[in-house]
Scaffold this motif. Structure first.
Motif, PDB file in Angstrom:
ATOM      1  N   VAL A  40      45.087  44.550  44.259  1.00  0.00           N
ATOM      2  CA  VAL A  40      45.372  42.868  44.182  1.00  0.00           C
ATOM      3  C   VAL A  40      44.500  42.328  43.453  1.00  0.00           C
ATOM      4  O   VAL A  40      43.269  42.273  43.972  1.00  0.00           O
ATOM      5  CB  VAL A  40      46.221  42.394  45.235  1.00  0.00           C
ATOM      6  CG1 VAL A  40      46.514  40.730  45.046  1.00  0.00           C
ATOM      7  CG2 VAL A  40      47.072  43.011  45.994  1.00  0.00           C
ATOM      8  N   VAL A  41      44.668  41.613  42.141  1.00  0.00           N
ATOM      9  CA  VAL A  41      43.465  41.003  41.513  1.00  0.00           C
ATOM     10  C   VAL A  41      43.919  39.547  41.390  1.00  0.00           C
ATOM     11  O   VAL A  41      45.262  39.571  41.037  1.00  0.00           O
ATOM     12  CB  VAL A  41      42.995  41.702  40.108  1.00  0.00           C
ATOM     13  CG1 VAL A  41      42.249  43.074  40.472  1.00  0.00           C
ATOM     14  CG2 VAL A  41      44.084  41.959  39.118  1.00  0.00           C
ATOM     15  N   MET A  42      43.381  38.528  41.142  1.00  0.00           N
ATOM     16  CA  MET A  42      43.521  37.461  41.099  1.00  0.00           C
ATOM     17  C   MET A  42      42.521  36.873  39.796  1.00  0.00           C
ATOM     18  O   MET A  42      41.403  36.709  39.993  1.00  0.00           O
ATOM     19  CB  MET A  42      43.536  36.165  41.826  1.00  0.00           C
ATOM     20  CG  MET A  42      44.261  35.031  41.556  1.00  0.00           C
ATOM     21  SD  MET A  42      44.935  34.034  42.878  1.00  0.00           S
ATOM     22  CE  MET A  42      43.497  33.389  43.486  1.00  0.00           C
ATOM     23  N   ASP A  43      43.057  36.584  38.624  1.00  0.00           N
ATOM     24  CA  ASP A  43      42.141  36.057  37.687  1.00  0.00           C
ATOM     25  C   ASP A  43      41.138  37.137  37.256  1.00  0.00           C
ATOM     26  O   ASP A  43      40.030  36.926  37.065  1.00  0.00           O
ATOM     27  CB  ASP A  43      41.324  34.580  37.631  1.00  0.00           C
ATOM     28  CG  ASP A  43      42.591  33.607  37.882  1.00  0.00           C
ATOM     29  OD1 ASP A  43      43.514  33.370  37.507  1.00  0.00           O
ATOM     30  OD2 ASP A  43      41.992  32.690  38.821  1.00  0.00           O
ATOM     31  N   ASP A  44      41.736  38.392  37.214  1.00  0.00           N
ATOM     32  CA  ASP A  44      40.967  39.714  36.899  1.00  0.00           C
ATOM     33  C   ASP A  44      39.845  40.023  37.850  1.00  0.00           C
ATOM     34  O   ASP A  44      38.883  40.945  37.599  1.00  0.00           O
ATOM     35  CB  ASP A  44      40.150  39.450  35.345  1.00  0.00           C
ATOM     36  CG  ASP A  44      41.442  39.291  34.247  1.00  0.00           C
ATOM     37  OD1 ASP A  44      42.412  40.047  34.543  1.00  0.00           O
ATOM     38  OD2 ASP A  44      41.297  38.385  33.233  1.00  0.00           O
ATOM     39  N   LEU A  45      39.875  39.183  39.158  1.00  0.00           N
ATOM     40  CA  LEU A  45      38.841  39.596  39.817  1.00  0.00           C
ATOM     41  C   LEU A  45      39.428  40.174  41.228  1.00  0.00           C
ATOM     42  O   LEU A  45      40.788  39.698  41.690  1.00  0.00           O
ATOM     43  CB  LEU A  45      38.072  38.475  40.706  1.00  0.00           C
ATOM     44  CG  LEU A  45      37.146  37.769  39.250  1.00  0.00           C
ATOM     45  CD1 LEU A  45      36.637  36.321  39.941  1.00  0.00           C
ATOM     46  CD2 LEU A  45      36.132  38.762  38.928  1.00  0.00           C
ATOM     47  N   PRO A  46      39.167  41.159  41.886  1.00  0.00           N
ATOM     48  CA  PRO A  46      39.575  41.586  43.250  1.00  0.00           C
ATOM     49  C   PRO A  46      39.888  40.669  44.322  1.00  0.00           C
ATOM     50  O   PRO A  46      38.820  39.873  44.441  1.00  0.00           O
ATOM     51  CB  PRO A  46      38.654  42.860  43.712  1.00  0.00           C
ATOM     52  CG  PRO A  46      37.994  42.929  42.509  1.00  0.00           C
ATOM     53  CD  PRO A  46      37.522  41.804  41.592  1.00  0.00           C
ATOM     54  N   LEU A  47      40.802  40.611  44.843  1.00  0.00           N
ATOM     55  CA  LEU A  47      41.127  39.613  45.812  1.00  0.00           C
ATOM     56  C   LEU A  47      40.250  39.939  47.157  1.00  0.00           C
ATOM     57  O   LEU A  47      40.581  41.227  47.768  1.00  0.00           O
ATOM     58  CB  LEU A  47      42.733  39.532  46.274  1.00  0.00           C
ATOM     59  CG  LEU A  47      43.123  38.509  47.125  1.00  0.00           C
ATOM     60  CD1 LEU A  47      42.779  37.028  46.501  1.00  0.00           C
ATOM     61  CD2 LEU A  47      44.601  38.396  47.327  1.00  0.00           C
ATOM     62  N   HIS A 136      51.474  50.503  43.682  1.00  0.00           N
ATOM     63  CA  HIS A 136      51.847  49.323  42.943  1.00  0.00           C
ATOM     64  C   HIS A 136      50.698  48.383  42.899  1.00  0.00           C
ATOM     65  O   HIS A 136      50.066  47.776  44.006  1.00  0.00           O
ATOM     66  CB  HIS A 136      53.118  48.595  43.886  1.00  0.00           C
ATOM     67  CG  HIS A 136      54.264  49.402  43.840  1.00  0.00           C
ATOM     68  ND1 HIS A 136      55.077  49.417  42.801  1.00  0.00           N
ATOM     69  CD2 HIS A 136      54.962  49.990  44.912  1.00  0.00           C
ATOM     70  CE1 HIS A 136      56.129  50.251  43.029  1.00  0.00           C
ATOM     71  NE2 HIS A 136      55.909  50.502  44.234  1.00  0.00           N
ATOM     72  N   ASP A 137      50.223  47.948  41.752  1.00  0.00           N
ATOM     73  CA  ASP A 137      49.323  46.997  41.464  1.00  0.00           C
ATOM     74  C   ASP A 137      49.798  45.599  41.260  1.00  0.00           C
ATOM     75  O   ASP A 137      50.829  45.622  40.444  1.00  0.00           O
ATOM     76  CB  ASP A 137      48.236  47.672  40.438  1.00  0.00           C
ATOM     77  CG  ASP A 137      47.647  48.990  40.772  1.00  0.00           C
ATOM     78  OD1 ASP A 137      47.265  49.220  41.932  1.00  0.00           O
ATOM     79  OD2 ASP A 137      47.489  49.703  40.037  1.00  0.00           O
ATOM     80  N   PHE A 138      49.020  44.543  41.533  1.00  0.00           N
ATOM     81  CA  PHE A 138      49.442  43.187  41.193  1.00  0.00           C
ATOM     82  C   PHE A 138      48.301  42.480  40.656  1.00  0.00           C
ATOM     83  O   PHE A 138      47.142  42.397  41.160  1.00  0.00           O
ATOM     84  CB  PHE A 138      49.819  42.608  42.429  1.00  0.00           C
ATOM     85  CG  PHE A 138      51.027  43.229  43.004  1.00  0.00           C
ATOM     86  CD1 PHE A 138      52.317  43.193  42.908  1.00  0.00           C
ATOM     87  CD2 PHE A 138      50.965  44.166  44.205  1.00  0.00           C
ATOM     88  CE1 PHE A 138      53.440  43.666  43.245  1.00  0.00           C
ATOM     89  CE2 PHE A 138      51.854  44.829  44.726  1.00  0.00           C
ATOM     90  CZ  PHE A 138      53.161  44.729  44.348  1.00  0.00           C
ATOM     91  N   ALA A 139      48.622  41.949  39.420  1.00  0.00           N
ATOM     92  CA  ALA A 139      47.595  41.032  38.952  1.00  0.00           C
ATOM     93  C   ALA A 139      48.253  39.408  38.739  1.00  0.00           C
ATOM     94  O   ALA A 139      49.227  39.260  38.185  1.00  0.00           O
ATOM     95  CB  ALA A 139      47.516  41.454  37.286  1.00  0.00           C
ATOM     96  N   LEU A 140      47.556  38.885  39.328  1.00  0.00           N
ATOM     97  CA  LEU A 140      47.959  37.425  39.714  1.00  0.00           C
ATOM     98  C   LEU A 140      47.169  36.302  39.022  1.00  0.00           C
ATOM     99  O   LEU A 140      45.947  36.735  38.727  1.00  0.00           O
ATOM    100  CB  LEU A 140      47.799  37.025  41.300  1.00  0.00           C
ATOM    101  CG  LEU A 140      48.399  38.167  42.400  1.00  0.00           C
ATOM    102  CD1 LEU A 140      47.939  37.754  43.801  1.00  0.00           C
ATOM    103  CD2 LEU A 140      49.618  38.129  41.981  1.00  0.00           C
ATOM    104  N   ALA A 141      47.565  35.064  38.646  1.00  0.00           N
ATOM    105  CA  ALA A 141      46.945  34.306  38.076  1.00  0.00           C
ATOM    106  C   ALA A 141      46.978  32.908  38.870  1.00  0.00           C
ATOM    107  O   ALA A 141      47.985  32.547  39.454  1.00  0.00           O
ATOM    108  CB  ALA A 141      47.484  33.806  36.410  1.00  0.00           C
ATOM    109  N   SER A 142      45.569  32.424  38.908  1.00  0.00           N
ATOM    110  CA  SER A 142      45.615  31.360  40.070  1.00  0.00           C
ATOM    111  C   SER A 142      46.554  29.923  39.339  1.00  0.00           C
ATOM    112  O   SER A 142      46.664  29.036  40.049  1.00  0.00           O
ATOM    113  CB  SER A 142      44.050  30.782  40.137  1.00  0.00           C
ATOM    114  OG  SER A 142      43.437  30.456  38.802  1.00  0.00           O
ATOM    115  N   ASP A 143      46.736  29.911  38.072  1.00  0.00           N
ATOM    116  CA  ASP A 143      47.293  28.877  37.448  1.00  0.00           C
ATOM    117  C   ASP A 143      48.911  29.021  37.158  1.00  0.00           C
ATOM    118  O   ASP A 143      49.511  28.368  36.321  1.00  0.00           O
ATOM    119  CB  ASP A 143      46.806  28.429  35.946  1.00  0.00           C
ATOM    120  CG  ASP A 143      46.859  29.425  35.003  1.00  0.00           C
ATOM    121  OD1 ASP A 143      47.066  30.625  35.387  1.00  0.00           O
ATOM    122  OD2 ASP A 143      46.404  29.257  33.986  1.00  0.00           O
TER     123      ASP A 143
END
Length: 145
Positions: A40-47, A136-143
């Motif tokens: 799980v990453v958010m804005d390309d950084l690991p959570l 299952h990989d997840f790429a999240l965006a803070s916006d």
């Protein structure tokens, strides 16, 4: 002679019981549940930390686990059964808001969910869980909204 006639059935029974025990342990008899892992990453950084929950869309068993350093692992003994799932991801952090502690003496941080609600309470994330190990990989965006 009598001893040898007794020994073979006992050895055979112990061998069968041993085989059944090891087959169940190695094959992972977990009532149809399966393992799920991923990143799980958010804005390309690991959570850094968080929670992931899989909620069945129909039949299935809900499951969840911790996210640590951008990875999660839900072992088969507590994993989901095959099927379609909604995915909720949460991560709480202190973002500057404070309140008095329960005794009313000191100010303490109020943790807030830093993940947009489109990834949790109003999730749009879905996965299909197969009957084998799942990644299952997840790429999240803070916006995201």
């Amino acid at each position: 002679m009598h001893r040898e006639a007794f020994r073979w059935p006992v050895c055979r029974m112990l061998g069968i019981l041993s085989l059944l025990f090891w087959t169940g342990c190695i094959a992972g008899n977990h009532d149809g549940r399966t393992e799920v892992r991923g990143s799980v990453v958010m804005d390309d950084l690991p959570l850094a930390t968080g929670k992931i929950t899989l909620i069945p869309v129909g039949e299935g068993v809900a499951a969840g686990g911790d996210i640590v350093n951008g990875t999660y692992h839900i072992p088969p003994d507590i994993g989901p059964t095959p099927g379609d799932y909604l995915v909720e991801i949460y991560s709480f952090a202190a973002i500057g808001k404070k309140r008095k502690d329960t005794l009313g003496n000191a100010m303490v941080d109020i943790p807030e969910n830093i993940i947009p609600e489109c990834y949790n309470s109003k999730t749009k994330l879905r996965v299909t869980i197969a009957d084998q190990s799942n990644k299952h990989d997840f790429a999240l965006a803070s916006d995201a909204s």
